[in-house]
Design a protein around this motif. Sequence first.
Motif, PDB file in Angstrom:
ATOM      1  N   ARG A 127      16.470 -25.900  13.338  1.00  0.00           N
ATOM      2  CA  ARG A 127      15.518 -24.669  13.156  1.00  0.00           C
ATOM      3  C   ARG A 127      14.397 -25.344  12.027  1.00  0.00           C
ATOM      4  N   ALA A 128      13.231 -24.993  12.604  1.00  0.00           N
ATOM      5  CA  ALA A 128      12.114 -25.530  11.521  1.00  0.00           C
ATOM      6  C   ALA A 128      11.417 -24.297  11.329  1.00  0.00           C
ATOM      7  N   THR A 129      10.806 -24.258  10.018  1.00  0.00           N
ATOM      8  CA  THR A 129       9.731 -23.448   9.729  1.00  0.00           C
ATOM      9  C   THR A 129       8.511 -23.767  10.398  1.00  0.00           C
ATOM     10  N   GLN A 130       7.523 -22.780  10.221  1.00  0.00           N
ATOM     11  CA  GLN A 130       6.208 -22.704  11.109  1.00  0.00           C
ATOM     12  C   GLN A 130       5.587 -23.942  10.744  1.00  0.00           C
ATOM     13  N   PHE A 131       4.909 -24.421  11.866  1.00  0.00           N
ATOM     14  CA  PHE A 131       4.147 -25.715  11.426  1.00  0.00           C
ATOM     15  C   PHE A 131       2.999 -25.537  10.815  1.00  0.00           C
ATOM     16  N   MET A 132       2.266 -26.454  10.062  1.00  0.00           N
ATOM     17  CA  MET A 132       1.193 -26.398   9.270  1.00  0.00           C
ATOM     18  C   MET A 132      -0.082 -26.223  10.329  1.00  0.00           C
ATOM     19  N   GLU A 133       0.260 -27.067  11.438  1.00  0.00           N
ATOM     20  CA  GLU A 133      -1.009 -26.900  12.402  1.00  0.00           C
ATOM     21  C   GLU A 133      -1.224 -25.753  13.008  1.00  0.00           C
ATOM     22  N   PHE A 134      -0.246 -24.576  12.678  1.00  0.00           N
ATOM     23  CA  PHE A 134      -0.351 -23.233  13.156  1.00  0.00           C
ATOM     24  C   PHE A 134      -1.048 -22.093  12.431  1.00  0.00           C
TER      25      PHE A 134
END
Length: 250
Positions: A129-136
């Motif tokens: 489970r990842a937090t939101q990507f910086m790219e988004f």
Amino acid sequence: MKIVVIGGSGLIGSRVVTLLNEKGHEAIAASPRTGVNTITGEGLTDVLTDADVVVDVANAPSWEPQAVLDFFRTSARNLGKAEVAAGVRHHVALSIVGCDRMPENGYFVAKVAQEAAIEASGVPYTTVRATQFMEFIGGIADFGTVDGTVRIGDGLFQPIAAEDVAAIVAQIVLEAPLNGTVEIAGPDRAPFAQIVARYLKSVGDARPVVTDRDARYYGGHVEEKSLVPLGNARLGGISLEAWLAQARKG
């Protein structure tokens, strides 16, 4: 090892394939464009022959709640059946921190359904489970814009760079299955609105950013810790400031 990466042509998948091949493994990018479709089952039997690990980092083509639910549930079930038949020893899936804490967000609900289908398949697994990507972050700002003002929920945010996501996923692929969940996040945690404002300032976007308790995150209400790990998490090494500096360079 032979490692099949579902969604291997995308933002995370392409990086995972490269990293694993650099380590001497046989990593194969599998997606509809390579003739592998987890919804119809096309190409699954062939690509999974002799596979040791399957990594699922595919994204849904639609965010409409029922469509995204159908996609992730069907894909996970089809993959599970094909993996059992092929004797796959480890299934690694990318999911989202907090997806079980925001039931109004249709995408999050779909990821919870995907996780349940993976667990029920009988294949040893690890869910990342990842937090939101910086790219988004830019897309989040656009979604929250009302009359020229970016309205962001009153919670904490801890975005992670896609490069770090791929690196950690590639590490987990080579570890023993947990039959459980690992949470990953970026090194910087701050109020959600503050991080969005830092991003917009960095890219020269003058839109004001305000904290609004009623602002929704793709349909979901944001509590203080809705979008950040609640316990121990593996942290990426790329800070928000370093990522912004690199993004400015193009």
